[in-house]
Design a protein around this motif. Structure first.
Motif, PDB file in Angstrom:
ATOM      1  N   HIS A 245      22.235  34.701  49.376  1.00  0.00           N
ATOM      2  CA  HIS A 245      22.767  35.183  48.026  1.00  0.00           C
ATOM      3  C   HIS A 245      23.183  33.965  47.252  1.00  0.00           C
ATOM      4  N   GLU A 246      24.052  33.255  47.746  1.00  0.00           N
ATOM      5  CA  GLU A 246      24.506  31.994  46.987  1.00  0.00           C
ATOM      6  C   GLU A 246      23.507  31.221  46.408  1.00  0.00           C
TER       7      GLU A 246
ATOM      8  N   HIS B 276      21.944  32.129  43.648  1.00  0.00           N
ATOM      9  CA  HIS B 276      22.683  31.783  42.324  1.00  0.00           C
ATOM     10  C   HIS B 276      22.333  30.463  42.186  1.00  0.00           C
TER      11      HIS B 276
ATOM     12  N   TYR C 176      29.410  36.675  37.409  1.00  0.00           N
ATOM     13  CA  TYR C 176      28.052  36.765  36.831  1.00  0.00           C
ATOM     14  C   TYR C 176      27.849  37.751  36.380  1.00  0.00           C
TER      15      TYR C 176
ATOM     16  N   GLU D   4      23.653  38.901  39.398  1.00  0.00           N
ATOM     17  CA  GLU D   4      24.191  39.490  40.952  1.00  0.00           C
ATOM     18  C   GLU D   4      22.829  40.203  41.498  1.00  0.00           C
TER      19      GLU D   4
HETATM   20 ZN   LIG Z   1      26.873  36.674  43.377  1.00  0.00          ZN
END
Ligand SMILES: [Zn+2]
Length: 284
Positions: free
Chosen positions: A150-151, A154, A199, A204
């Motif tokens: 997930h990171e 981003h 965010y 997200e």
């Molecule tokens: Zn996030």
């Protein structure tokens, strides 16, 4: 917070203007008009600018910002980098496997910090931080793999750069209006920008989609990440701050990850021993 800041300054402006008879009302009126127009730009203009500018920022510049921010993170979160030998080896394996599968263009520099808060976030320049608090809440390596993926989402989408421009742009505009680019707006900039990991809902959702796809690619289910999130945040729909939150509800995120649950076609990225070692990365 911004509105309070602006209001406080308008008050000062008013107080600091003696000797102009009958001008108080005009000054108040001007202040209000300026406040409204600034807020309009902040609300509508800056997000648009941030959206367009973020992809144009050179990677080298982003990396330098990341280096500066990294020092701040370690200071602010009072977190030492955890580097117990076997744990570090497991962490490098986990991050490396994810990065290779994702085919990231730039480097990923991931660190476990000793902080006990259950959190993880990314900074410009591909820096990812995993707090020990989150590691201790996790039940298996898939949960942490999903979070790291997930990171990485981003990072790939450059969401943190967008945030930086957005928040930097906001304080820059405030500075223009009140003639204060180096004073408190700079502090506002520093405190809000670097660690503002809030965010947009879209950002997200996109990072979750990135994570889901990456876990599928590795033959693993994205569901464990959703379970970890729910363990950390609890049911968000029960709480009444929903209208304040720009995050998708954890329940909705888990529901999506459950929907994308598939029987694993590969072993977990980390063996049981490696997972145990990773969990002990902050122990000496
Ligand atoms: Zn996030």
């Amino acid at each position: 917070m911004l509105a309070t800041e602006l209001a406080a300054r308008c008050l000062q402006l008013d107080v600091d203007s003696p000797g102009r008879k009958g001008s108080t009302a005009r000054i108040v009126g001007w202040s209000l008009a300026a406040l409204v127009s600034i807020l309009l730009v902040v609300i509508y203009g800056v997000p648009l600018a941030a959206e367009q500018l973020a992809p144009l920022v050179p990677q080298s510049f982003e990396n330098r910002i990341g280096q500066v921010a990294d020092k701040q993170v370690r200071l602010v979160f009072d977190g030492k980098a955890c580097e117990a030998k076997d744990g570090q080896a497991a962490f490098v394996k986990l991050v490396g496997t994810l990065r290779d599968a994702a085919g990231l263009p730039g480097p990923v520099d991931a660190t476990v910090l000793s902080n006990e808060v259950a959190n993880a976030f990314a900074l410009p320049g591909g820096k990812i931080y995993l707090f020990n608090g989150l590691l201790q809440k996790a039940h298996n390596s898939d949960e942490i793999a999903g979070v790291l993926a997930h990171e990485m989402g981003h990072v790939v989408h450059r969401d943190n750069m967008r945030n930086l421009i957005y928040n930097g742009g906001t304080s820059f505009l405030v500075g223009l209006l009140f003639g204060d680019v180096t004073g408190s707006s700079a502090i506002l900039f520093a405190t809000r920008t670097m660690f503002d990991t809030t965010y947009t809902r879209t950002a997200e959702t996109n990072a979750d989609a990135f994570s889901i796809e990456l876990m599928h690619k590795l033959g693993r289910s994205p569901k464990p990440m959703g379970e970890l999130l729910l363990r950390v945040t609890g049911n968000e729909k029960d709480k009444n701050f929903s209208f304040l939150s720009n995050h998708p509800f954890t329940e909705d995120r888990l529901a999506l990850m459950q929907k994308e649950d598939r029987p694993p076609t590969s072993r977990p990225i980390l063996s049981d021993e490696e997972w145990m070692a990773l969990r002990s990365i902050c122990k000496k």
